[in-house]
Motif scaffolding. Sequence first.
Motif, PDB file in Angstrom:
ATOM      1  N   TYR A   1       0.831  -1.199   0.000  1.00  0.00           N
ATOM      2  CA  TYR A   1       0.000   0.000   0.000  1.00  0.00           C
ATOM      3  C   TYR A   1       0.873   1.260   0.000  1.00  0.00           C
ATOM      4  CZ  TYR A   1      -3.994  -2.995   1.126  1.00  0.00           C
ATOM      5  OH  TYR A   1      -4.972  -3.950   1.091  1.00  0.00           O
ATOM      6  N   ARG A   2       1.961   1.210   0.748  1.00  0.00           N
ATOM      7  CA  ARG A   2       2.832   2.387   0.831  1.00  0.00           C
ATOM      8  C   ARG A   2       3.608   2.613  -0.460  1.00  0.00           C
ATOM      9  NH1 ARG A   2       4.780   2.869   7.176  1.00  0.00           N
ATOM     10  NH2 ARG A   2       2.766   2.287   8.049  1.00  0.00           N
ATOM     11  N   GLN A   3       3.970   1.516  -1.140  1.00  0.00           N
ATOM     12  CA  GLN A   3       4.675   1.651  -2.409  1.00  0.00           C
ATOM     13  C   GLN A   3       3.818   2.389  -3.436  1.00  0.00           C
ATOM     14  OE1 GLN A   3       5.548  -2.438  -3.257  1.00  0.00           O
ATOM     15  NE2 GLN A   3       7.652  -2.322  -2.514  1.00  0.00           N
ATOM     16  N   ILE A   4       2.581   1.972  -3.531  1.00  0.00           N
ATOM     17  CA  ILE A   4       1.712   2.606  -4.510  1.00  0.00           C
ATOM     18  C   ILE A   4       1.348   4.034  -4.086  1.00  0.00           C
ATOM     19  CG2 ILE A   4      -0.586   1.917  -3.668  1.00  0.00           C
ATOM     20  CD1 ILE A   4      -1.158   1.067  -6.607  1.00  0.00           C
ATOM     21  N   TYR A   5       1.260   4.264  -2.789  1.00  0.00           N
ATOM     22  CA  TYR A   5       0.971   5.606  -2.282  1.00  0.00           C
ATOM     23  C   TYR A   5       2.123   6.559  -2.603  1.00  0.00           C
ATOM     24  CZ  TYR A   5      -0.222   9.317   1.053  1.00  0.00           C
ATOM     25  OH  TYR A   5      -0.515  10.527   1.621  1.00  0.00           O
ATOM     26  N   ILE A   6       3.350   6.074  -2.469  1.00  0.00           N
ATOM     27  CA  ILE A   6       4.527   6.882  -2.801  1.00  0.00           C
ATOM     28  C   ILE A   6       4.503   7.281  -4.271  1.00  0.00           C
ATOM     29  CG2 ILE A   6       7.041   6.792  -3.081  1.00  0.00           C
ATOM     30  CD1 ILE A   6       7.087   5.036  -0.524  1.00  0.00           C
ATOM     31  N   GLN A   7       4.224   6.314  -5.151  1.00  0.00           N
ATOM     32  CA  GLN A   7       4.190   6.604  -6.584  1.00  0.00           C
ATOM     33  C   GLN A   7       3.065   7.569  -6.934  1.00  0.00           C
ATOM     34  OE1 GLN A   7       6.437   5.797  -8.872  1.00  0.00           O
ATOM     35  NE2 GLN A   7       7.601   4.878  -7.191  1.00  0.00           N
ATOM     36  N   GLN A   8       1.943   7.450  -6.245  1.00  0.00           N
ATOM     37  CA  GLN A   8       0.846   8.383  -6.485  1.00  0.00           C
ATOM     38  C   GLN A   8       1.252   9.810  -6.105  1.00  0.00           C
ATOM     39  OE1 GLN A   8      -2.145   6.417  -4.121  1.00  0.00           O
ATOM     40  NE2 GLN A   8      -3.219   5.661  -5.921  1.00  0.00           N
ATOM     41  N   LEU A   9       1.903   9.938  -4.941  1.00  0.00           N
ATOM     42  CA  LEU A   9       2.346  11.264  -4.503  1.00  0.00           C
ATOM     43  C   LEU A   9       3.369  11.849  -5.465  1.00  0.00           C
ATOM     44  CD1 LEU A   9       2.696  10.781  -0.618  1.00  0.00           C
ATOM     45  CD2 LEU A   9       0.864  11.939  -1.874  1.00  0.00           C
ATOM     46  N   LYS A  10       4.290  11.019  -5.938  1.00  0.00           N
ATOM     47  CA  LYS A  10       5.296  11.490  -6.899  1.00  0.00           C
ATOM     48  C   LYS A  10       4.634  11.954  -8.189  1.00  0.00           C
ATOM     49  CE  LYS A  10       9.319   8.770  -5.400  1.00  0.00           C
ATOM     50  NZ  LYS A  10      10.278   7.698  -5.772  1.00  0.00           N
ATOM     51  N   TYR A  11       3.620  11.225  -8.609  1.00  0.00           N
ATOM     52  CA  TYR A  11       2.925  11.571  -9.846  1.00  0.00           C
ATOM     53  C   TYR A  11       2.223  12.918  -9.709  1.00  0.00           C
ATOM     54  CZ  TYR A  11       0.942  10.238 -14.359  1.00  0.00           C
ATOM     55  OH  TYR A  11       0.633  10.170 -15.700  1.00  0.00           O
ATOM     56  N   TYR A  12       1.563  13.123  -8.578  1.00  0.00           N
ATOM     57  CA  TYR A  12       0.908  14.407  -8.336  1.00  0.00           C
ATOM     58  C   TYR A  12       1.940  15.534  -8.264  1.00  0.00           C
ATOM     59  CZ  TYR A  12      -3.819  12.641  -7.509  1.00  0.00           C
ATOM     60  OH  TYR A  12      -5.069  12.105  -7.672  1.00  0.00           O
ATOM     61  N   LEU A  13       3.081  15.245  -7.639  1.00  0.00           N
ATOM     62  CA  LEU A  13       4.132  16.250  -7.510  1.00  0.00           C
ATOM     63  C   LEU A  13       4.687  16.636  -8.870  1.00  0.00           C
ATOM     64  CD1 LEU A  13       5.402  17.635  -5.029  1.00  0.00           C
ATOM     65  CD2 LEU A  13       7.234  15.938  -5.100  1.00  0.00           C
ATOM     66  N   GLU A  14       4.934  15.651  -9.724  1.00  0.00           N
ATOM     67  CA  GLU A  14       5.473  15.910 -11.063  1.00  0.00           C
ATOM     68  C   GLU A  14       4.501  16.697 -11.929  1.00  0.00           C
ATOM     69  OE1 GLU A  14       6.321  12.044 -12.537  1.00  0.00           O
ATOM     70  OE2 GLU A  14       8.037  11.713 -11.195  1.00  0.00           O
TER      71      GLU A  14
END
Length: 326
Positions: A78-91
Amino acid sequence: MISLIQNEMIKMIQKKRFYVVLLVLLVLVPIFAYAQMKQAEDKIEKYGSDWRREVQQAITDNQNSLGSDRVPEEWKKYRQIYIQQLKYYLEHDVNPAQPGGVSFTREFLDNASSLFIPLLIMGIGSDIVSSERTSGTIKVLLTRPVRRWKILLSKLITLMMFVSLIVLSTFVICYLISGLFFGYRGFDAPVFTGFQLSGSDVDVSAVHAVPQWKYLFMQAGLVWFVGVTVAVLAFMVSVLVRSTAASIVIMMASLIAGSILSNMASSWASAKYLFMVNLGLTNYLAGTPAPIEGMTLGFSLAVLGIWAAASLVVSFLVFTKQDILH
């Protein structure tokens, strides 16, 4: 049939269960909205108006937790996918935690779709037949020159109408009340969906942005489907069990058990065929990993559809054949 449905509507309104559902929403939604407002104020105190710094800190904290042995492997997914989601929003320069009436409603539906809303619906449907047995009014209905299947169908149609009303009421109450705290704008704000977990990596090839209003409509459709499934199952239990209290306890226990199983059934593959493990349909939109490997949105829709269809068959067969008058 129309007169039968009207009669069932009157009886449902007289029970005042729907008013209790509205009261629960009117009491709890302001509490949740106020809690989120206080949380937003705390973040502003800590990070100021720089939401990017807040997101970056969340990414760092979750990345650090991935190396901890104290974090279960299931939670790391869950945390792995959450990290990627946050990175995507940041980018893409989109604030994923922008407070607003629309975003609050979206998050509320996400969190309430698998337990809270089904419990509200269960409270409406669990005694729709059994309560009439307890009071004896079912005998009056069955002595009328109307086929049994028509009587049961009128109850089912009435139940579906109230399921739709509960889903609609949840949306409207959430939006109107949370808008007082955060404002009513945000329907066009982008929401990224399509995140998928592929082994230990997150696949972002299917990620795309949709406006929040469209995301809310997709959410509402999935929540309604879950509500219909739970209502039909509660309907079946109400036909099979004579006691109103027993009907409610059976459905409540099933829903709560499903919430527990979803968090601990990752190693029990067969559990994915249980209806209560498949109630979190909105999680697929949000990109949350499925509780059991191999589960997809299509799979969960099919499982729920089969459970609902089987429940209807059992309900009508039992109601039209069993001796209810004695």
